[in-house]
Design an enzyme around this catalytic site. Structure first.
Site, PDB file in Angstrom:
ATOM      1  N   MET A  75       0.807  -1.222   0.000  1.00 18.19           N
ATOM      2  CA  MET A  75       0.000   0.000   0.000  1.00 18.19           C
ATOM      3  C   MET A  75       0.838   1.269   0.000  1.00 18.19           C
ATOM      4  SD  MET A  75      -2.877  -1.151  -0.320  1.00 18.19           S
ATOM      5  CE  MET A  75      -3.123  -2.900  -0.467  1.00 18.19           C
ATOM      6  N   CYS A  76       2.121   1.132  -0.269  1.00 18.05           N
ATOM      7  CA  CYS A  76       3.037   2.270  -0.292  1.00 18.05           C
ATOM      8  C   CYS A  76       3.013   2.911  -1.677  1.00 18.05           C
ATOM      9  CB  CYS A  76       4.435   1.761   0.044  1.00 18.05           C
ATOM     10  SG  CYS A  76       5.449   2.945   0.866  1.00 18.05           S
ATOM     11  N   HIS A  77       2.908   4.240  -1.713  1.00 17.08           N
ATOM     12  CA  HIS A  77       2.902   4.947  -2.992  1.00 17.08           C
ATOM     13  C   HIS A  77       4.299   4.986  -3.606  1.00 17.08           C
ATOM     14  CE1 HIS A  77      -0.709   6.614  -1.056  1.00 17.08           C
ATOM     15  NE2 HIS A  77      -1.161   6.770  -2.286  1.00 17.08           N
ATOM     16  N   MET A 111       8.473   5.191   5.279  1.00 13.96           N
ATOM     17  CA  MET A 111       8.525   3.776   4.908  1.00 13.96           C
ATOM     18  C   MET A 111       9.772   3.483   4.077  1.00 13.96           C
ATOM     19  SD  MET A 111       6.139   2.597   6.623  1.00 13.96           S
ATOM     20  CE  MET A 111       6.570   0.948   6.166  1.00 13.96           C
ATOM     21  N   GLU A 112      10.154   4.423   3.222  1.00 17.10           N
ATOM     22  CA  GLU A 112      11.361   4.249   2.411  1.00 17.10           C
ATOM     23  C   GLU A 112      12.606   4.225   3.304  1.00 17.10           C
ATOM     24  OE1 GLU A 112       8.152   5.271  -0.260  1.00 17.10           O
ATOM     25  OE2 GLU A 112       8.748   6.121   1.659  1.00 17.10           O
ATOM     26  N   ASP A 126      23.759 -10.995   6.069  1.00 18.98           N
ATOM     27  CA  ASP A 126      24.032 -11.961   5.008  1.00 18.98           C
ATOM     28  C   ASP A 126      25.528 -12.058   4.711  1.00 18.98           C
ATOM     29  OD1 ASP A 126      23.346 -13.723   2.713  1.00 18.98           O
ATOM     30  OD2 ASP A 126      24.190 -12.044   1.585  1.00 18.98           O
TER      31      ASP A 126
END
Length: 156
Positions: A75-77, A111-112, A126
């Site tokens: 739902m992130c633009h 969010m980014e 990793d």
């Protein structure tokens, strides 16, 4: 045991409508930590990790993650990123990653920034996982913690 949902009132996923918002300068800073063995931290500092330059690789991975957040989080633009900075601090027992994302647009960039930090720390893990495993193949020291939004700015 995880709770079981028997009924969800509103199960429709919906992207928020931002068309009525004005475009403004926005910035978000996110940070997080990865705890590692002292020997692993030393190898990162000295550039002797088998897979290569850990922090340079994590910086590139974070940048790619920021640019692709809308492809990862449903739902992130998708937004026009203006700048990304990724920095690492070598601390006692851990490395802290800090990602700053800037843009001009109608929605925030937290969010980014959070995605960038998460992927940076996962990339570190990793790249050093073979050095972090104990004799049983477990990770008794390795932990990613404290992923958070440190600051969010909107406007000039």
């Amino acid at each position: 045991m995880m709770p079981k949902f028997t009924h969800i009132e509103n199960d429709r996923a919906k992207m928020v409508d931002i068309s009525g918002k004005g475009e403004v300068v926005r910035e978000a800073t996110a940070a997080g930590k990865i705890f590692l063995r002292p020997e692993t931290l030393k190898a990162i500092r000295e550039g002797t990790v088998m897979k290569g330059n850990v922090l340079a690789t994590a910086r590139v991975a974070a940048t790619l993650a920021v640019k692709n957040t809308a492809s990862i989080i449903p739902m992130c633009h998708p937004i026009p990123i203006s700048s990304i900075s990724v920095d690492f601090t070598d601390c006692e027992g851990y490395i802290e990653a800090v990602v700053v994302v800037k843009m001009t647009g109608r929605t925030g960039v937290e969010m980014e920034a959070l995605t960038g930090v998460s992927v940076a720390l996962l990339t570190v893990w990793d790249m050093v996982k073979s050095a972090e495993k104990d004799a049983a193949g477990q990770y008794p020291v390795t932990a990613i913690t404290d992923i958070r939004v440190v600051e969010k700015k909107k406007g000039k």
